[in-house]
Design an enzyme around this catalytic site. Sequence first.
Site, mmCIF file in Angstrom:
data_model
loop_
_atom_site.group_PDB
_atom_site.id
_atom_site.type_symbol
_atom_site.label_atom_id
_atom_site.label_comp_id
_atom_site.label_asym_id
_atom_site.label_seq_id
_atom_site.Cartn_x
_atom_site.Cartn_y
_atom_site.Cartn_z
ATOM 1 N N LYS A 1 -20.765 53.114 2.029
ATOM 2 C CA LYS A 1 -20.150 51.831 2.378
ATOM 3 C C LYS A 1 -21.214 50.739 2.353
ATOM 4 C CE LYS A 1 -17.530 49.367 5.873
ATOM 5 N NZ LYS A 1 -17.131 49.307 7.287
ATOM 6 N N TYR B 1 -24.214 53.288 16.616
ATOM 7 C CA TYR B 1 -23.718 51.912 16.716
ATOM 8 C C TYR B 1 -23.317 51.593 18.154
ATOM 9 C CZ TYR B 1 -20.623 47.904 16.371
ATOM 10 O OH TYR B 1 -20.041 46.680 16.571
ATOM 11 N N ASP C 1 -25.833 49.694 8.829
ATOM 12 C CA ASP C 1 -25.958 48.337 8.290
ATOM 13 C C ASP C 1 -26.227 47.313 9.393
ATOM 14 O OD1 ASP C 1 -22.931 47.226 8.978
ATOM 15 O OD2 ASP C 1 -22.947 49.332 8.404
#
Length: 518
Positions: free
Chosen positions: A369, A262, A297
């Site tokens: 998650k 990320y 995500d």
Amino acid sequence: MPTVPMDEDKVAECRGLASDIADDVQRYIDRHTTVGAERTFLRAYGVDGVDDQGAPLVNLAVDRYHKAGLLGRGMPLFLGRALLDGASTIQDAAERLAYGHEIDSGEGGPSLEEVRGALAPHTTAAIERIDRARKEREDLKERVRPGGTPLRYVIVATGNIYDDAVQAKAAAYAGADIVAVIRATAQSLLDYVPHGATTEGYGGTFATQENFRIIRRATDEATNEYGRYIHQTNYSSGLCMSEIAWMGAVERLDMLLNDAMYGILFRDINMCRNFVDQYVSRRFIARSGLIINTGEDNYLTTADAVEKAHTVLASQFINEAFAKRAGLVDEQMGLGHAYEINPWLEDSFLMEIAQAQLIRQIFPRHPIKWMPPTKHKVGDIFFAHVHDAMFNLVGVTTNQSIELLGMFSEAIHNPMLMDRYLSLKATRYVFGAAKHLGDEIEFKKDGIVATRARQVLDEAHELLAEVKRDSIWDAIGTGAFADVKRTRTGGKGYRGVAERSPDYFNPVLDVLEGKSSL
């Protein structure tokens, strides 16, 4: 729970490919350290405080020794030598490193075993502090049990930590199981951790050790008042990811967003720096029993969620491999995925179910998650509420672990208390009304859901084979993940990486890695 067809041999092959990819990176990690990692070890030994300009003492000491070309020997070496040279406390030793007239070269004088002996009680205290916080968390969770899954996760972020504490309790009262304080915008790019409680912040609230304590008090109060354990979450990423991980460990947080990919892709943190810092941060996380949340995500916010769904799965395999090398167990790996397919695409709901169910089956013990729709929200609050309800329906049907709730005001402003309340109310309705839906349905063997699941796994396998062939360093450079390209020596923080000396010295890391015991 319904299942989709899944080629177990192909899943095993994916794990094998991911393992090889992670091994390549681990070889680099084992030969390097960073300014952020060494600051973390000083903090673990008890070094604290800032100078009259607000610069943390750990930064001053580490930057001085890095500039002198000595960081690769490990800051604990110089801390221990200062103790043997007459420093009265750890703090006094650190101040000598930061402000002393001469820099200790580390040559001559006491042996490494003598230095290790001088640090021994402080090494024990550092590890016991983490262990004590873990036990306190586990004892409280045993006394006051968490809610059932999917756990409802909401964000508070006013900029003022004291207002965040009030909002955290309000969210818990309304039904939230997890409260996250999102960080101030661009904190991940700061190469230091602000000190003390903060009352100003843009787009969020600064992650500091004192701020962690303030929210922990609030969530503990909510736990005891509402009779349901409330989890606390913050963000351990960017240039200070290992320092924040240590803070989370000793201040008894439950979860940390922690993912080098990320930071590399979305914050342009140098990949060499971030992979090393991730490993160190996860060593502390593993010891503390915290749960990580990874950020795959986010790939679907910059890349198409249908065409690039497999990149999320491939990255999850890699992140799992990284986490295992840092000592985490499956139950600590909160791998991330998201509901980001264009809602106007025909059968988008079925494709979302396919992705969610496949990931749930591949990682059955992981606290997955599940992230809400954001990319296709445009400010229509009524449609956004329906969009979030569909997301909730997939979450409860496929038995996701952690569900970050969508807000109907997503594309308008930071959610207000009432926005959060309405989201929690709608989620409570869907989770209750469809509680056992997943137990009652089956997917057609060759239907849309099953076919899509097979396709995503096949494409993830192909991508992992390519990444192994080219290395993850080069794969990131070609935009294999999130359609974002980064270079191995580019990005922020590369100058903060140092090659370890052959005699690199770090008793705390030795304990965390299982190379020595207390």
